[in-house]
Design an enzyme around this catalytic site. Structure first.
Site, short mmCIF file in Angstrom:
data_model
loop_
_atom_site.label_atom_id
_atom_site.label_comp_id
_atom_site.label_asym_id
_atom_site.label_seq_id
_atom_site.Cartn_x
_atom_site.Cartn_y
_atom_site.Cartn_z
N SER A 3 0.81 -1.22 0.00
CA SER A 3 0.00 0.00 0.00
C SER A 3 0.85 1.27 0.00
O SER A 3 0.33 2.37 -0.21
CB SER A 3 -0.90 0.02 1.24
OG SER A 3 -1.68 -1.13 1.31
N ASP B 287 -7.27 -6.35 13.39
CA ASP B 287 -7.39 -6.40 14.85
C ASP B 287 -6.40 -7.37 15.50
O ASP B 287 -5.87 -7.08 16.56
CB ASP B 287 -8.83 -6.77 15.22
CG ASP B 287 -9.80 -5.68 14.80
OD1 ASP B 287 -9.70 -4.57 15.34
OD2 ASP B 287 -10.64 -5.92 13.92
N HIS C 276 -12.50 -0.14 16.25
CA HIS C 276 -13.17 -1.31 16.82
C HIS C 276 -12.58 -1.50 18.21
O HIS C 276 -11.39 -1.28 18.42
CB HIS C 276 -12.95 -2.53 15.92
CG HIS C 276 -13.54 -3.80 16.44
ND1 HIS C 276 -14.74 -3.86 17.12
CD2 HIS C 276 -13.09 -5.08 16.39
CE1 HIS C 276 -14.99 -5.13 17.43
NE2 HIS C 276 -14.01 -5.88 17.01
N GLU D 68 -21.82 -10.34 14.30
CA GLU D 68 -21.15 -11.09 13.24
C GLU D 68 -21.24 -12.60 13.47
O GLU D 68 -21.32 -13.37 12.51
CB GLU D 68 -19.71 -10.61 13.01
CG GLU D 68 -18.76 -10.80 14.15
CD GLU D 68 -17.54 -9.86 14.08
OE1 GLU D 68 -17.60 -8.84 13.40
OE2 GLU D 68 -16.54 -10.17 14.76
P1 NAD Z 1 -7.59 -4.12 6.36
O1 NAD Z 1 -7.18 -5.54 6.50
O2 NAD Z 1 -8.42 -3.71 5.19
O3 NAD Z 1 -6.30 -3.18 6.34
C1 NAD Z 1 -5.24 -3.32 7.23
C2 NAD Z 1 -4.05 -2.51 6.79
O4 NAD Z 1 -2.98 -2.70 7.71
C3 NAD Z 1 -3.50 -2.90 5.43
O5 NAD Z 1 -3.12 -1.72 4.76
C4 NAD Z 1 -2.24 -3.70 5.78
O6 NAD Z 1 -1.29 -3.62 4.75
C5 NAD Z 1 -1.78 -2.97 7.01
N1 NAD Z 1 -0.92 -3.76 7.88
C6 NAD Z 1 -1.01 -5.08 8.16
N2 NAD Z 1 -0.07 -5.44 9.04
C7 NAD Z 1 0.61 -4.31 9.35
C8 NAD Z 1 1.72 -4.05 10.22
N3 NAD Z 1 2.29 -5.03 10.94
N4 NAD Z 1 2.18 -2.77 10.28
C9 NAD Z 1 1.62 -1.78 9.55
N5 NAD Z 1 0.58 -2.01 8.71
C10 NAD Z 1 0.10 -3.25 8.61
O7 NAD Z 1 -8.32 -3.72 7.75
P2 NAD Z 1 -9.69 -2.90 7.95
O8 NAD Z 1 -10.85 -3.76 7.55
O9 NAD Z 1 -9.55 -1.55 7.39
O10 NAD Z 1 -9.74 -2.85 9.55
C11 NAD Z 1 -9.00 -1.88 10.29
C12 NAD Z 1 -9.77 -1.60 11.57
O11 NAD Z 1 -11.04 -1.06 11.24
C13 NAD Z 1 -10.05 -2.85 12.41
O12 NAD Z 1 -9.97 -2.48 13.76
C14 NAD Z 1 -11.50 -3.18 12.04
O13 NAD Z 1 -12.17 -3.88 13.07
C15 NAD Z 1 -12.06 -1.79 11.89
N6 NAD Z 1 -13.29 -1.67 11.09
C16 NAD Z 1 -13.36 -2.22 9.86
C17 NAD Z 1 -14.50 -2.05 9.10
C18 NAD Z 1 -14.60 -2.62 7.70
O14 NAD Z 1 -15.69 -2.62 7.15
N7 NAD Z 1 -13.53 -3.10 7.08
C19 NAD Z 1 -15.58 -1.31 9.60
C20 NAD Z 1 -15.47 -0.70 10.86
C21 NAD Z 1 -14.30 -0.91 11.59
MG MG Z 2 -17.41 -6.64 12.95
#
Ligand code: NAD
Ligand code: MG
Length: 346
Positions: free
Chosen positions: A53, A83, A108, A195
Site C-alpha cells: 500500500s 485487529d 473497533h 457477526e
Molecule cells: P484491512 O485488512 O483492510 O487493512 C489493514 C491494513 O494494515 C492494510 O493496509 C495492511 O497492509 C496494514 N498492515 C497489516 N499489518 C501491518 C503491520 N504489521 N504494520 C503496519 N501495517 C500493517 O483492515 P480494515 O478492515 O480496514 O480494519 C481496520 C480496523 O477497522 C479494524 O480495527 C477493524 O475492526 C475496523 N473496522 C473495519 C471495518 C470494515 O468494514 N472493514 C468497519 C469498521 C471498523
Molecule cells: Mg465486525
C-alpha cells in the site's frame, strides 16, 4: 439516552497543530487518511516498509512513514490495522513512540476492551467506528455525504478526548450523517454478537442448511443456489432501504404470510437460547481468549474452516452460476480487497 452528534457539535479546529497518523492503508485506513487529509488535517500514513500500500498512499498524495516513525511525529494515532495484529504492533512500534497527551484512536474496541492493549493513563483513548466499509466511507465523503459512525471514549487524560473523537468523525464525513456515542464494551460485544449469530455466522448457516435440505430432497443444486443464496441480495436491499416492514411490503402476499407464519419455527426459543449462550461467552471473555489463542496457534482452525467452506457444493455451483451474471462487478469490493495473509504472525 442515545445522543446524536452532527456537524455543528464537532470542530475540525480541534485537530489544528496536530499531526494525525493513520496506521494501515486498507479498507478503513485509506478512507480515514484521504478524508481527513481533504478536511484539512495534517495526515501521515504509517506502514511497514514492505507494504504494497506504500505506493498507493504516496501516489494519492499522502506522506508515508514506517509505523514507528509515523507515531513519533504524530499527536493523534489512529490504529487501522487488522485487529489480531494490533497488540503486537502496539508493543513494538506504537507504545515506545507515544508521548503524554497523545491520543490513540481505534475503529473497533476489541483490543482495548479485552485488554490486549492497555495504554498508559496519560494517553487519550477514543474510538471512531464507521458503520460501513471503508470504500463507502470514502465514496460518501467525496459525494459530500458521510457514513454514520460510533464514537467512544475509553480514557480522557487531556480533557479533550471527546473533542478529538468528534473532530476525527467530522473529518471523515460522519457528522454529516450523524454520530452516536457508545462505549468500547458495548461496541465490541454487540459487534462480535452480530457477526457471529446474525450477519456472518447465522446467515451463512441458514443458507447452507436451506441449500442442503433442498438438494438432499432431490432438487437441482442450481435452483437451490438461486433460492437460498442469490436471492438474499434482493431481500437484504429491501431491509436496508425499508427495514422489515419495507421488505414485507415489497414481496408477494404469499411470501409475506409464509415468512411471518413459518419463520418463527426456524428461529425459535431453542435457537435464541443458543444465541444467548454465544453472547454470554462474548461477555465473559471466553470467545476473546479462544480467538487470541487461535492467532497464537497460527490460525490453524480458521484455515481448516476456510478449506471446509471452499469445498462446499454450494460454493462450486455458485462459482459456475455467477459466470452467467455478466453484471457482477469484476472490479468490486471483494476483488479490490487485499488478500488475507495465509497466516497471521504469532
Ligand atoms: P484491512 O485488512 O483492510 O487493512 C489493514 C491494513 O494494515 C492494510 O493496509 C495492511 O497492509 C496494514 N498492515 C497489516 N499489518 C501491518 C503491520 N504489521 N504494520 C503496519 N501495517 C500493517 O483492515 P480494515 O478492515 O480496514 O480494519 C481496520 C480496523 O477497522 C479494524 O480495527 C477493524 O475492526 C475496523 N473496522 C473495519 C471495518 C470494515 O468494514 N472493514 C468497519 C469498521 C471498523
Ligand atoms: Mg465486525
Amino acid at each position: 439516552m442515545m445522543k446524536m452528534y452532527y456537524d455543528s457539535d464537532a470542530d475540525l479546529n480541534d485537530l489544528n497543530g496536530k499531526t494525525v497518523a493513520i496506521l494501515g492503508y486498507g479498507s478503513q485506513g485509506h478512507a480515514h487518511a484521504l478524508n481527513l487529509n481533504e478536511s484539512g488535517a495534517n495526515v501521515v500514513v504509517g506502514l511497514r516498509k514492505t507494504s504494497k500500500s506504500w505506493e498507493k498512499a504516496e501516489s494519492a498524495g499522502l506522506k508515508v512513514y514506517e509505523t514507528a516513525d509515523a507515531v513519533k511525529i504524530a499527536e493523534i494515532v489512529m490504529v487501522l490495522l487488522p485487529d489480531q495484529l494490533q497488540a503486537e504492533v502496539y508493543e513494538n512500534d506504537i507504545l515506545p513512540n507515544l508521548s503524554p497527551g497523545n491520543a490513540l484512536g481505534f475503529a473497533h474496541g476489541f483490543n482495548i476492551h479485552f485488554e490486549e492493549i492497555t495504554p498508559p493513563p496519560e494517553i487519550d483513548v477514543y474510538m471512531v467506528a464507521p458503520k460501513g466499509p471503508g470504500h463507502l466511507v470514502r465514496r460518501e465523503y467525496v459525494k459530500g455525504g458521510g457514513v454514520p459512525s460510533l464514537i467512544a471514549i475509553h480514557q480522557d487524560s487531556t480533557g479533550n478526548a471527546k473533542k478529538i473523537a468528534l473532530a476525527h468523525a467530522k473529518g471523515i464525513g460522519s457528522t454529516r450523517a450523524g454520530v452516536i456515542e457508545t462505549t468500547f464494551k458495548e461496541e465490541t460485544e454487540t459487534d462480535l454478537f452480530g457477526e457471529q449469530t446474525v450477519l456472518c455466522g447465522g446467515v451463512t448457516e441458514l443458507i447452507k442448511a436451506g441449500f442442503e435440505i433442498l438438494t438432499d430432497a432431490g432438487y437441482q443444486p442450481e435452483i437451490a443456489y438461486f433460492e437460498c443464496l442469490h436471492e438474499l441480495k434482493l431481500i437484504v436491499d429491501l431491509f436496508y432501504e425499508g427495514g422489515i416492514s419495507g421488505m414485507y411490503h415489497s414481496v408477494s402476499d404469499t411470501a409475506e404470510y409464509g415468512g411471518m407464519a413459518k419463520g418463527p419455527d426456524v428461529i425459535n426459543n431453542e435457537t435464541k437460547d443458543r444465541m444467548k449462550d454465544i453472547l454470554l461467552k462474548i461477555q465473559d471473555g471466553t470467545f476473546a481468549r479462544e480467538w487470541i489463542n487461535e492467532n497464537k496457534n497460527k490460525q490453524q482452525k480458521l484455515n481448516n474452516l476456510r478449506k471446509e467452506h471452499k469445498e462446499l457444493q454450494i460454493e462450486k455451483v455458485g462459482a459456475e452460476l455467477r459466470k452467467m451474471m455478466k453484471w457482477l462487478n469484476p472490479d468490486g469490493i471483494i476483488s479490490n480487497r487485499e488478500a488475507k495473509p495465509e497466516q497471521a504472525p504469532v
